[in-house]
Write a protein that holds these residues in place. Structure first.
Motif, PDB file in Angstrom:
ATOM      1  N   UNK A 177      49.286  32.426  47.078  1.00  0.00           N
ATOM      2  CA  UNK A 177      50.499  32.281  47.891  1.00  0.00           C
ATOM      3  C   UNK A 177      51.204  30.978  47.544  1.00  0.00           C
ATOM      4  N   UNK A 178      50.423  29.910  47.369  1.00  0.00           N
ATOM      5  CA  UNK A 178      51.023  28.619  47.012  1.00  0.00           C
ATOM      6  C   UNK A 178      51.776  28.734  45.698  1.00  0.00           C
ATOM      7  N   UNK A 224      39.635  34.169  50.576  1.00  0.00           N
ATOM      8  CA  UNK A 224      40.456  33.173  51.263  1.00  0.00           C
ATOM      9  C   UNK A 224      40.993  32.145  50.287  1.00  0.00           C
ATOM     10  N   UNK A 225      40.110  31.638  49.418  1.00  0.00           N
ATOM     11  CA  UNK A 225      40.533  30.586  48.494  1.00  0.00           C
ATOM     12  C   UNK A 225      41.590  31.122  47.535  1.00  0.00           C
ATOM     13  N   UNK A 226      41.296  32.297  46.916  1.00  0.00           N
ATOM     14  CA  UNK A 226      42.232  32.811  45.917  1.00  0.00           C
ATOM     15  C   UNK A 226      43.543  33.237  46.546  1.00  0.00           C
ATOM     16  N   UNK A 227      43.480  33.784  47.763  1.00  0.00           N
ATOM     17  CA  UNK A 227      44.710  34.163  48.467  1.00  0.00           C
ATOM     18  C   UNK A 227      45.579  32.928  48.701  1.00  0.00           C
ATOM     19  N   UNK A 228      44.957  31.833  49.171  1.00  0.00           N
ATOM     20  CA  UNK A 228      45.719  30.607  49.430  1.00  0.00           C
ATOM     21  C   UNK A 228      46.392  30.100  48.170  1.00  0.00           C
ATOM     22  N   UNK A 229      45.609  30.037  47.082  1.00  0.00           N
ATOM     23  CA  UNK A 229      46.191  29.491  45.852  1.00  0.00           C
ATOM     24  C   UNK A 229      47.271  30.418  45.304  1.00  0.00           C
ATOM     25  N   UNK A 232      40.617  25.189  50.113  1.00  0.00           N
ATOM     26  CA  UNK A 232      41.982  25.450  50.592  1.00  0.00           C
ATOM     27  C   UNK A 232      42.678  24.146  50.975  1.00  0.00           C
ATOM     28  N   UNK A 264      32.775  26.791  50.046  1.00  0.00           N
ATOM     29  CA  UNK A 264      33.900  26.788  49.114  1.00  0.00           C
ATOM     30  C   UNK A 264      35.250  27.005  49.775  1.00  0.00           C
ATOM     31  N   UNK A 295      44.652  31.205  56.889  1.00  0.00           N
ATOM     32  CA  UNK A 295      43.642  31.783  55.995  1.00  0.00           C
ATOM     33  C   UNK A 295      42.347  30.975  56.070  1.00  0.00           C
ATOM     34  N   UNK A 303      33.611  33.190  49.934  1.00  0.00           N
ATOM     35  CA  UNK A 303      34.924  32.841  50.462  1.00  0.00           C
ATOM     36  C   UNK A 303      36.034  33.061  49.442  1.00  0.00           C
ATOM     37  N   UNK A 319      33.262  32.474  44.964  1.00  0.00           N
ATOM     38  CA  UNK A 319      33.385  31.252  45.765  1.00  0.00           C
ATOM     39  C   UNK A 319      32.411  31.259  46.949  1.00  0.00           C
ATOM     40  N   UNK A 320      31.217  31.682  46.735  1.00  0.00           N
ATOM     41  CA  UNK A 320      30.225  31.683  47.812  1.00  0.00           C
ATOM     42  C   UNK A 320      30.623  32.573  48.978  1.00  0.00           C
ATOM     43  N   UNK A 358      32.241  31.914  40.271  1.00  0.00           N
ATOM     44  CA  UNK A 358      33.531  31.235  40.400  1.00  0.00           C
ATOM     45  C   UNK A 358      34.527  32.102  41.166  1.00  0.00           C
ATOM     46  N   UNK A 386      30.379  25.703  39.126  1.00  0.00           N
ATOM     47  CA  UNK A 386      29.944  27.098  39.054  1.00  0.00           C
ATOM     48  C   UNK A 386      29.297  27.374  37.707  1.00  0.00           C
ATOM     49  N   UNK A 402      53.979  27.458  54.091  1.00  0.00           N
ATOM     50  CA  UNK A 402      52.772  27.462  53.254  1.00  0.00           C
ATOM     51  C   UNK A 402      51.611  26.773  53.978  1.00  0.00           C
TER      52      UNK A 402
END
Lengths: 253, 59, 223
Positions: free
Chosen positions: B25-26, B18-23, A64, A60, A121, B15, B12-13, B9, B3, A114
Motif C-alpha cells: 500500500x505504501x 500484514x507486512x507485505x500488505x503495508x509495504x 510495519x 516480524x 493493519x 505475519x 515473516x513468521x 522471508x 531470514x 497511509x
C-alpha cells in the motif's frame, strides 16, 4: 524608494516570489530530491525487511513501523508546512506560497491515510482487531479530517487567490488546534482504556532498529519534496499560462 | 540477514500478509503521488503547446 | 471599542428576538436528537444513564453546528456585513459581538434546557449542575470556533455541509472534556480539573478566534 527599504528576509526569499525563478530552481532540485528519495527508500526497505532484527514481542509484524512512523511524521510536518506556507502567503501576499500550500494538502492527506491504514493493519496481529481507539491512531484520524476540511474548502472556493487565503486561515486555526487535539485525545484514551501497550512506544530501540527507520524517514521527506514540487510546477504553469516566459518555455521544448 | 530461506522471508513468521500488505500500500500511494502530477504535467504542457500553436497560426 | 461591541450585540439580539425560529430551531433539534437515542438504542434506565453524558454533549454539539449556517448569512445577503467591515470600527469587536450573540441565542438556551433532557435520559441528579456548567463554558467555545468556519463559508452557495466538515475536527477537544466532566460527576469524582481545562480552551478561543473570524469575513466579503 522600495530599494532602500530594509529587507527583512534573505534574498532568496524574495526571489522565490517570482514564479519564473521558482519554476527554474525547482526544475534543478527535482532530479536531486527524486533520485535521493528513491535511493533512500529502496535502501530503507531492503534494510527494514531483510536486516533489521525482529521485535521480541511482536515478531516480524514490527516491520510495519518502517512505513507507519515515517508516514505519521510526514503527515504532521506537511500540515505544519501547509499552514506556515499559508501564513507566508497572507503576510507577504506571495503567490508561490499559496501554491505551495495548495500542493501540500493532497500529499499530506495521503500520508495521514497511509499512517492510518498501516496502523490498522498493524493492529490486527498486535491487538487482534483491525481498529483500536488508540490515542495515536485517533489523533491521526482527526488530522485526516483536518486535511479533508482544507481540501473541501479549496474545492468549494472558486477564485484561487480567495481560496488560498481562506484555506490559509483554516489551516492556521487547525495548527493551533493540533496540540490541543493531541493532548485531549491522550487524556481521553488513558481515561477509557488504561495501559494498553502502544504500538510505537518502545523503552529503547536498538541501533539496528532505528537506523533503517531514520533512512526511511529521510526517504519519505525526499518523496514529499518531489511530489510537492511536481504539483507546484503544474500549478505555476497553469496559473502563469498567459505570460511570455511560459510561452517561450513550452514552445521551445 | 534475518531470514535463511525465501519461504521464511515471505512468511515473516506468520505475519507475512500484514507486512507485505503495508509495504504494498505504501508503494502504491507513493507511486500514485508522483505519477499523477507527472502525467498532469505532460497533459498540461501538451495543451499549452497546442494553445500557443493556434495563437501563432492566427497571427 | 466596547461601544461597538454593545451596539453590535444588542442589534443581533434584537434581530434574533424578532425571528424566533432562529433560536427555537436548535432547541427543538437538541430535544429531537436526544429522543432518538432511547428509541434507536434502548430505553432501559441504567443503560441510558450510562450513555447520557455523551449523548447530551453530542446532541448539544450538533445543535450548535446546525445554527452556524445562519450566523452571518442574513448580514452577508443584505450587505450589512460589507458595511460593517468598511466602517472604521474594530472588526475584532464586531466579530466578538457576533459570536457572543450566537452563544446567547443558542448555547445559553441549550445549557438551560439540558436538565430537562438529563431527566429524560436518567442522568443521575448529582451530575446535572456539572452538565449545565460544562455546557455553558463549552458552547461558548463552540460558538467562537464555529463562527470562523461560518465566516469562511458565508459567501458560498452550499455552505451547510461544508461547515460541519470544517468544524467537527476542531470541536473534538471540547466534546472530550465536556463529556468527561459530566461523566466524572456521575461517578462522584472531582470535576474542577475538567471545567478548568474547558475554561482554558474558552479563554484561548476568546482571544484568538475573533482575529480569525475577522480575517475570514474579509476574505468572504472581498469577492
Amino acid at each position: 524608494m522600495n530599494m532602500q527599504k530594509k529587507q527583512l528576509m534573505p534574498k532568496w526569499f524574495y526571489q522565490m516570489a517570482s514564479p519564473k525563478w521558482c519554476y527554474k530552481i525547482t526544475g534543478k532540485l527535482l532530479p536531486l530530491f527524486s533520485c535521493t528519495g528513491l535511493a533512500l527508500l529502496l535502501l530503507g526497505t531492503v534494510w527494514a525487511l531483510l536486516y533489521a532484527p525482529e521485535d521480541y514481542q511482536q515478531g516480524n509484524s514490527f516491520r510495519i513501523i518502517y512505513i507507519h512512523v515515517p508516514s505519521a511524521i510526514l503527515a504532521q510536518s506537511i500540515y505544519v508546512t501547509m499552514a506556515l506556507a499559508g501564513a507566508v502567503g497572507i503576510i507577504w501576499k506571495m503567490k508561490i506560497a499559496d501554491m505551495v500550500a495548495y500542493a501540500c494538502a493532497p500529499v499530506g492527506a495521503s500520508m495521514a491515510f497511509l499512517a492510518l491504514i498501516t496502523g490498522a493493519i498493524w493492529g490486527k496481529p498486535t491487538w487482534g482487531s483491525w481498529w483500536v481507539w488508540d490515542a495515536r491512531l485517533t489523533s491521526m484520524l482527526i488530522l485526516l479530517f483536518l486535511y479533508f476540511g482544507v481540501m473541501a474548502l479549496y474545492a468549494a472556493m472558486g477564485k484561487p487567490s480567495r481560496a488560498a487565503r481562506a484555506t490559509a486561515i483554516l489551516s492556521l486555526v487547525g495548527l493551533v488546534n493540533i496540540p490541543i487535539i493531541k493532548y485531549s485525545v491522550e487524556w481521553w484514551n488513558t481515561l477509557h482504556q488504561p495501559a494498553t501497550f502502544s504500538l510505537t512506544e518502545k523503552p529503547a530501540m536498538p541501533v539496528q532498529m532505528w537506523l533503517p527507520l531514520l533512512v526511511m524517514v529521510l526517504g519519505f521527506y525526499c518523496f514529499f519534496a518531489t511530489a510537492m514540487m511536481l504539483r507546484l510546477r503544474n500549478e505555476i504553469l497553469s496559473r502563469e499560462k498567459r505570460t511570455n516566459w511560459v510561452k517561450e518555455l513550452v514552445t521551445k521544448v | 540477514m534475518q531470514f535463511d530461506t525465501w519461504v521464511e522471508f515471505v512468511d515473516m513468521g506468520g505475519h507475512g500478509l500484514y507486512v507485505w500488505l503495508s509495504f504494498a500500500i505504501a508503494a502504491g500511494i507513493i507511486i500514485i503521488n508522483v505519477m499523477l502530477p507527472w502525467i498532469n504535467q505532460k497533459k498540461l504542457i501538451g495543451s499549452l503547446q497546442r494553445k500557443f500553436q493556434r495563437e501563432g497560426d492566427l497571427k | 471599542m466596547m461601544r461597538v461591541f454593545w451596539a453590535e450585540l444588542s442589534r443581533d439580539l434584537l434581530l434574533a428576538f424578532r425571528h424566533k425560529g432562529d433560536f427555537l430551531n436548535p432547541l427543538i433539534f437538541f430535544l429531537m436528537v436526544a429522543v432518538l437515542f432511547p428509541l434507536g438504542v434502548s430505553p432501559a434506565a441504567d443503560f441510558l444513564a450510562q450513555i447520557a453524558p455523551g449523548v447530551l454533549w453530542v446532541s448539544a454539539l450538533l445543535a450548535t453546528l446546525l445554527s452556524l449556517d445562519n450566523l452571518f448569512k442574513s448580514d452577508f445577503d443584505d450587505g450589512t456585513l460589507e458595511q460593517l467591515l468598511l466602517s472604521p470600527e474594530s472588526t475584532y469587536m464586531i466579530a466578538l459581538a457576533k459570536a457572543c450573540a450566537h452563544w446567547i441565542t443558542t448555547g445559553l438556551p441549550l445549557a438551560l434546557m439540558a436538565p430537562l433532557l438529563a431527566v429524560m435520559l436518567f442522568l443521575p441528579a448529582q451530575a446535572i449542575v456539572t452538565l449545565v456548567i460544562s455546557l455553558l463554558i463549552g458552547t461558548a467555545t463552540l460558538s467562537l470556533v464555529g463562527a470562523i468556519a461560518s465566516a469562511l463559508t458565508v459567501g458560498l452557495k452550499k455552505g451547510g455541509v461544508l461547515i460541519s466538515l470544517l468544524v467537527i475536527p476542531l470541536y473534538i477537544p471540547v466534546l472530550i472534556f465536556g463529556a468527561s466532566a459530566v461523566q466524572s460527576a456521575v461517578d462522584g469524582l472531582p470535576v474542577t480539573a475538567y471545567l478548568a481545562i474547558l475554561g482554558a480552551m474558552f479563554a484561548l478561543s476568546l482571544v484568538l478566534a475573533p482575529f480569525a473570524i475577522a480575517a475570514s469575513l474579509r476574505v468572504s466579503v472581498s469577492s
